[in-house]
Design an enzyme around this catalytic site. Sequence first.
Site, PDB file in Angstrom:
ATOM      1  N   PHE A 130       0.994  -1.334  -0.082  1.00 35.75           N
ATOM      2  CA  PHE A 130       0.141  -0.068  -0.020  1.00 35.75           C
ATOM      3  C   PHE A 130       0.751   1.492   0.040  1.00 35.75           C
ATOM      4  O   PHE A 130       1.827   1.193   1.003  1.00 35.75           O
ATOM      5  CB  PHE A 130      -1.021  -0.124   1.288  1.00 35.75           C
ATOM      6  CG  PHE A 130      -2.136   1.050   1.160  1.00 35.75           C
ATOM      7  CD1 PHE A 130      -2.997   0.895   0.232  1.00 35.75           C
ATOM      8  CD2 PHE A 130      -1.978   1.937   2.057  1.00 35.75           C
ATOM      9  CE1 PHE A 130      -4.049   2.072   0.063  1.00 35.75           C
ATOM     10  CE2 PHE A 130      -2.864   3.181   1.713  1.00 35.75           C
ATOM     11  CZ  PHE A 130      -3.950   2.920   0.971  1.00 35.75           C
TER      12      PHE A 130
ATOM     13  N   ASP B 160       1.935  -4.754   8.871  1.00 35.85           N
ATOM     14  CA  ASP B 160       0.505  -4.102   8.612  1.00 35.85           C
ATOM     15  C   ASP B 160      -0.338  -4.876   8.880  1.00 35.85           C
ATOM     16  O   ASP B 160      -0.310  -5.644   7.844  1.00 35.85           O
ATOM     17  CB  ASP B 160       0.823  -3.079   7.707  1.00 35.85           C
ATOM     18  CG  ASP B 160      -0.144  -2.208   7.369  1.00 35.85           C
ATOM     19  OD1 ASP B 160      -1.623  -2.586   8.029  1.00 35.85           O
ATOM     20  OD2 ASP B 160      -0.229  -1.165   6.721  1.00 35.85           O
TER      21      ASP B 160
ATOM     22  N   TYR C  92     -10.847   0.815  10.511  1.00 36.86           N
ATOM     23  CA  TYR C  92     -12.155   0.895   9.774  1.00 36.86           C
ATOM     24  C   TYR C  92     -12.396   0.238   8.644  1.00 36.86           C
ATOM     25  O   TYR C  92     -13.541   0.101   7.770  1.00 36.86           O
ATOM     26  CB  TYR C  92     -12.422   2.277   9.267  1.00 36.86           C
ATOM     27  CG  TYR C  92     -11.011   3.010   8.249  1.00 36.86           C
ATOM     28  CD1 TYR C  92     -11.028   2.452   7.030  1.00 36.86           C
ATOM     29  CD2 TYR C  92     -10.239   3.798   8.956  1.00 36.86           C
ATOM     30  CE1 TYR C  92     -10.199   2.984   6.459  1.00 36.86           C
ATOM     31  CE2 TYR C  92      -9.048   4.290   8.198  1.00 36.86           C
ATOM     32  CZ  TYR C  92      -9.100   3.947   6.829  1.00 36.86           C
ATOM     33  OH  TYR C  92      -8.089   4.264   6.200  1.00 36.86           O
ATOM     34  N   LYS C  93     -11.570  -0.933   8.588  1.00 40.11           N
ATOM     35  CA  LYS C  93     -11.703  -2.068   7.481  1.00 40.11           C
ATOM     36  C   LYS C  93     -12.685  -3.148   8.169  1.00 40.11           C
ATOM     37  O   LYS C  93     -13.753  -2.965   8.480  1.00 40.11           O
ATOM     38  CB  LYS C  93     -10.669  -2.517   6.920  1.00 40.11           C
ATOM     39  CG  LYS C  93      -9.655  -1.270   5.897  1.00 40.11           C
ATOM     40  CD  LYS C  93      -8.617  -1.795   5.500  1.00 40.11           C
ATOM     41  CE  LYS C  93      -7.752  -0.618   4.688  1.00 40.11           C
ATOM     42  NZ  LYS C  93      -8.165   0.569   4.589  1.00 40.11           N
TER      43      LYS C  93
ATOM     44  N   ARG D  49     -11.687  -5.105  -6.951  1.00 44.40           N
ATOM     45  CA  ARG D  49     -11.335  -6.072  -5.589  1.00 44.40           C
ATOM     46  C   ARG D  49     -12.717  -6.224  -4.820  1.00 44.40           C
ATOM     47  O   ARG D  49     -13.506  -5.597  -4.644  1.00 44.40           O
ATOM     48  CB  ARG D  49     -10.558  -4.710  -4.682  1.00 44.40           C
ATOM     49  CG  ARG D  49      -9.786  -5.529  -3.669  1.00 44.40           C
ATOM     50  CD  ARG D  49      -8.804  -4.279  -3.201  1.00 44.40           C
ATOM     51  NE  ARG D  49      -9.475  -3.283  -2.495  1.00 44.40           N
ATOM     52  CZ  ARG D  49      -8.971  -2.424  -1.705  1.00 44.40           C
ATOM     53  NH1 ARG D  49      -7.963  -2.812  -1.172  1.00 44.40           N
ATOM     54  NH2 ARG D  49      -9.768  -1.347  -1.287  1.00 44.40           N
TER      55      ARG D  49
END
Length: 391
Positions: free
Chosen positions: A107, A176, A201-202, A350
């Site tokens: 990322f 991560d 928040y995922k 995705r």
Amino acid sequence: MRQRFQLPEGVIYLDGNSLGAMPRAVPARMHRAIEQEWATGLIRSWNDADWYPAPQRVGARIARLVGAEDNEVIVADSTSVNLFKLLVAALRMRPGRSLMLGERGNFPTDAYVAQGVAEITGTQFRAVEPDEVLAALNEDVAVLALTHVNYKSGQAYDMAAVTRRAHEVGALVIWDLAHTAGAMPCALNDCEVDFAVGCGYKYLNGGPGAPSFAFVARRHQEGLRQPLTGWHGHARPFAFTHGYEPAPGIDRMLVGTAPQLGLIALEAALTAFDGVDLQALRAKSVALTGLFIALVDQELGAHGFGLATPRDPALRGSQVSLTHPEGYAIVQALIARGVIGDFRAPDILRFGFAALYLGHCDVWNAVAALKSVMAEGDWRKPEFMARKAVT
């Protein structure tokens, strides 16, 4: 567990790997925080409503999802900020070593932060292909920073094997867990991980921009010197002394005042995991992603899709990524039919499978909708071709 979430009728939500669905426990808790604790309690709520220890309390809830002890995880700041703090702290713990090692295709913010740390500290950041990581580890590496599950492909590293190899050459490891925590079991302590960061928040469903969490193994806590020495990381914040004295343990990862409303929402959201067997969660995740891959093979073979995610369930997280030259427009057309995924440049469609609120029928219906989009050519419509700010 689907009943623990507030999901719109007629929507199949396959984007929990980007923003988790809202647990039903959140609105009432937020209403109480706003109408009673803030509006009526005012500043007294730091004590009376237990606002002050929220970073530690919420961290303890997350610790149980990632294989850590309660006092090894704390909630604070954003993932990027926590990564910055831990990269600098890890470099300080390995004096004489000049290299931070990462992966290509990670990322982007992880690479950006590492590049910034390299500039500030006078060290070097090097990114290699994922299959070159083990070979690139040597005695020059101070810290290895990797994402456990890749945000684009969904491919997962063998955390135990990679961590073990890094330790063999004397390097520290930062994982991560943005696409791991809440989606699949994670055994930080069993793998002897040094540090980790993760997103609220995922798959943890804490709401847009929810605060991040940081893990520091207990064996490293007293020697940790993170660079953002704010007053909430002080041993005695309300003594208001001018010299910095780090708090004992994980609390030294704190910087400024915690974002209480975000913490309160995240804490309420985490109750959706109460009583959940993480091994059962993983088994369902594997079943959902495996079914999606099988149905794509069966139903979409004539439409030019590729598969970016490993077929081996041991090598993937809880998402499946397809490739297609018209991926963006296809995703937009699919969203218009009530199946919400997302797009990542240049060609990744995705789909995240949050096993707490998705079922096998959702997978079947999602693939059927994707087949219809392709068969009817919906994606060619101008409104689906026009790029939005957030993809």
